[in-house]
Write a protein that holds these residues in place. Structure first.
Motif, PDB file in Angstrom:
ATOM      1  N   GLN A 132       2.322   1.819  -3.441  1.00 47.35           N
ATOM      2  CA  GLN A 132       1.279   2.317  -4.344  1.00 47.35           C
ATOM      3  C   GLN A 132       0.988   3.782  -4.079  1.00 47.35           C
ATOM      4  O   GLN A 132       0.835   4.583  -5.017  1.00 47.35           O
ATOM      5  N   GLU A 133       0.926   4.152  -2.808  1.00 53.84           N
ATOM      6  CA  GLU A 133       0.662   5.549  -2.462  1.00 53.84           C
ATOM      7  C   GLU A 133       1.816   6.447  -2.915  1.00 53.84           C
ATOM      8  O   GLU A 133       1.597   7.550  -3.433  1.00 53.84           O
ATOM      9  N   GLU A 158       0.834  -1.208   0.000  1.00 50.63           N
ATOM     10  CA  GLU A 158       0.000   0.000   0.000  1.00 50.63           C
ATOM     11  C   GLU A 158       0.872   1.263   0.000  1.00 50.63           C
ATOM     12  O   GLU A 158       0.543   2.259  -0.664  1.00 50.63           O
ATOM     13  N   GLU A 207      -0.484   8.685   4.649  1.00 51.52           N
ATOM     14  CA  GLU A 207      -1.525   8.830   3.634  1.00 51.52           C
ATOM     15  C   GLU A 207      -2.400   7.589   3.567  1.00 51.52           C
ATOM     16  O   GLU A 207      -3.621   7.683   3.409  1.00 51.52           O
ATOM     17  N   VAL A 208      -1.765   6.416   3.699  1.00 53.66           N
ATOM     18  CA  VAL A 208      -2.551   5.178   3.675  1.00 53.66           C
ATOM     19  C   VAL A 208      -3.501   5.129   4.867  1.00 53.66           C
ATOM     20  O   VAL A 208      -4.686   4.770   4.737  1.00 53.66           O
ATOM     21  N   SER A 248      -6.382   7.701   4.435  1.00 50.30           N
ATOM     22  CA  SER A 248      -7.321   7.533   3.320  1.00 50.30           C
ATOM     23  C   SER A 248      -8.418   6.528   3.605  1.00 50.30           C
ATOM     24  O   SER A 248      -9.418   6.484   2.885  1.00 50.30           O
ATOM     25  N   GLY A 285       4.015   8.133   3.205  1.00 53.78           N
ATOM     26  CA  GLY A 285       3.113   7.204   2.535  1.00 53.78           C
ATOM     27  C   GLY A 285       2.248   6.437   3.509  1.00 53.78           C
ATOM     28  O   GLY A 285       1.054   6.215   3.271  1.00 53.78           O
TER      29      GLY A 285
END
Length: 450
Positions: A151-152, A148, A330-331, A334, A327
């Motif tokens: 990806q972020e 994840e 953010e994960v 979100s 990151g």
């Protein structure tokens, strides 16, 4: 008889057999004592409460587990952030970090033994273990959410690259128009040769220079033409004179000729005319380039934008610790479940890392702590009494030394007094002998005269 009296009641042997262990218990062997030694356990003292051996053995296991978890965290961190490191270097760093965590946790646990440890000191030690746990937990969380996070980071980098490319396109129009008046374009302007606007500016600058030079050349030629007209007028036939039987020009004509030649030389008219011709040719070449610029400039501009975009994409970080931490944030931000899972894993890893001290805080004081506290108090008492004995012995020794000095001083005074009295008697005897000798000489001198 007294020797026939049993030391213990008859039923005490059966009581010891029911208990199954004597006090102190026999020394343990194997790996368990080594684990307990890691956390500062005194085996001879623990032998008085062998029931707590298992508890302190598992304390040692918790300390070793935390150190192993720290070593695993360091391996994951180095493999994630410094993938270029060789395996041997990663292993060395992991072993060193294992030793550091093991030593710190061993000190944290061993410093809590004894009933004299206060609750606030346990809280301070727990705070230190939480700080250590935070450092250990983050690389493990990065590895758990690796997919994840990557990806972020990829999505964020793509967005940054797209925004950067958009600014490049916006700040570098295809017609080459200047964007210096736009503050947001200060760091995004590209220098691409052959833009139509740049060529137009060059043509205008070239035309202005050519016009200024043409005006200068016309002025010089006008002045030179006037001087040449004056020369032709003064050197005409009506101004000729007879000199040596031959018709010749006057001195005024010769002065006019020299003035014309000097002006033509000093004014550099030939140089200016050549420069004007070069400017005219350069203007024609720029005009021809401008006609072709519309077709040639756009591919060059597009290539420059593509190159800058690739450089920007290559410069973006993908594996840095701060980038991965951002990151992870953010994960977690979100998705609510991701946030919940992140918090739970944080707490779980923190509890695992802080478990050695946390277990001590939760279990409270044990019988071993009570015995150790009693030993500490006894040691302090014995040490205080030992200090008192040493003080008393030192005081007595000082008294003996003082008496010895006093006796020695008295004896030395007596010897000095005796020597003084003897010297005084000897001096008196010598003086009497000298007086008697003088009296004898005087009496003998008187007898001779009589």
């Amino acid at each position: 008889m007294a020797t026939d009296t049993p030391l213990r009641p008859a039923d005490s042997a059966a009581f010891d057999e029911d208990r199954g262990q004597s006090r102190p218990a026999p020394a343990a062997s194997g790996w368990a004592p080594r684990l307990r030694r890691l956390i500062g356990i005194d085996e001879p003292l623990l032998a008085w409460v062998p029931e707590e051996r298992a508890r302190y053995t598992w304390y040692g296991v918790l300390v070793v587990n935390t150190a192993l978890l720290g070593a695993l965290s360091m391996v994951l961190a180095l493999s994630s952030f410094r993938s270029d490191l060789p395996l041997a270097a990663v292993a060395v760093v992991a072993v060193l970090w294992f030793w550091v965590v093991l030593a710190l946790d061993s000190w944290l646990v061993s410093s809590t033994h004894g009933t004299s440890v206060r609750k606030w000191t346990l809280l301070v030690r727990f705070f230190l273990s939480v700080l250590l746990g935070l450092f250990i937990a983050e690389p493990i969380l990065f590895q758990i959410f690796d997919k994840e996070i990557r990806q972020e980071i990829a999505v964020g980098n793509e967005q940054k690259v797209a925004e950067y490319r958009g600014l490049l396109v916006s700040c570098n129009p295809t017609d080459g128009a200047s964007t210096t008046d736009r503050p947001e374009c200060a760091r995004y302007q590209l220098k691409v040769e052959g833009s139509p606007a740049e060529l137009a500016r060059q043509i205008k600058s070239n035309g202005d220079r050519a016009a200024a030079l043409r005006t200068q050349v016309v002025g010089i030629n006008k002045t030179l033409g006037g001087k040449q007209s004056t020369e032709q007028r003064l050197c005409g036939e009506k101004y000729w004179i007879w000199r040596g039987g031959v018709r010749d020009v006057t001195i005024t004509c010769e002065r006019a000729r020299r003035a014309t030649s000097e002006y033509e030389k000093n004014s550099k008219i030939k140089t200016y005319e050549r420069q004007l011709e070069d400017l005219v040719e350069q203007g024609q070449a720029l005009a021809a380039r401008k006609d072709r610029a519309a077709d040639d400039y756009q591919p060059l501009l597009q290539k420059a934008i593509d190159d800058k975009t690739r450089q920007r994409a290559a410069a973006l970080d993908t594996d840095g610790i701060l980038t991965r931490a951002h990151g992870l944030k953010e994960v977690a931000g979100s998705d609510g479940f991701a946030l919940f899972l992140t918090i739970v894993l944080h707490l779980l890893l923190l509890c695992l890392d802080a478990m050695p001290v946390l277990a001590k805080v939760l279990s409270g004081a044990t019988t071993y702590d009570t015995l150790l506290g009693a030993r500490h108090r006894a040691s302090r008492t014995l040490y205080g009494e030992e200090l008192q004995v040493q003080h008393a012995c030192a005081r007595l020794e000082h008294d003996v030394q003082r008496h010895h000095v006093e006796v020695d001083s008295t004896d030395r005074k007596s010897r000095l007094e005796h020597e003084y009295q003897r010297a005084r008697a000897e001096r008196a005897a010598a003086e009497r002998a000298e007086l008697e000798a003088r009296m004898g000489r005087i009496m003998r001198a008187r007898g001779v005269r009589t």
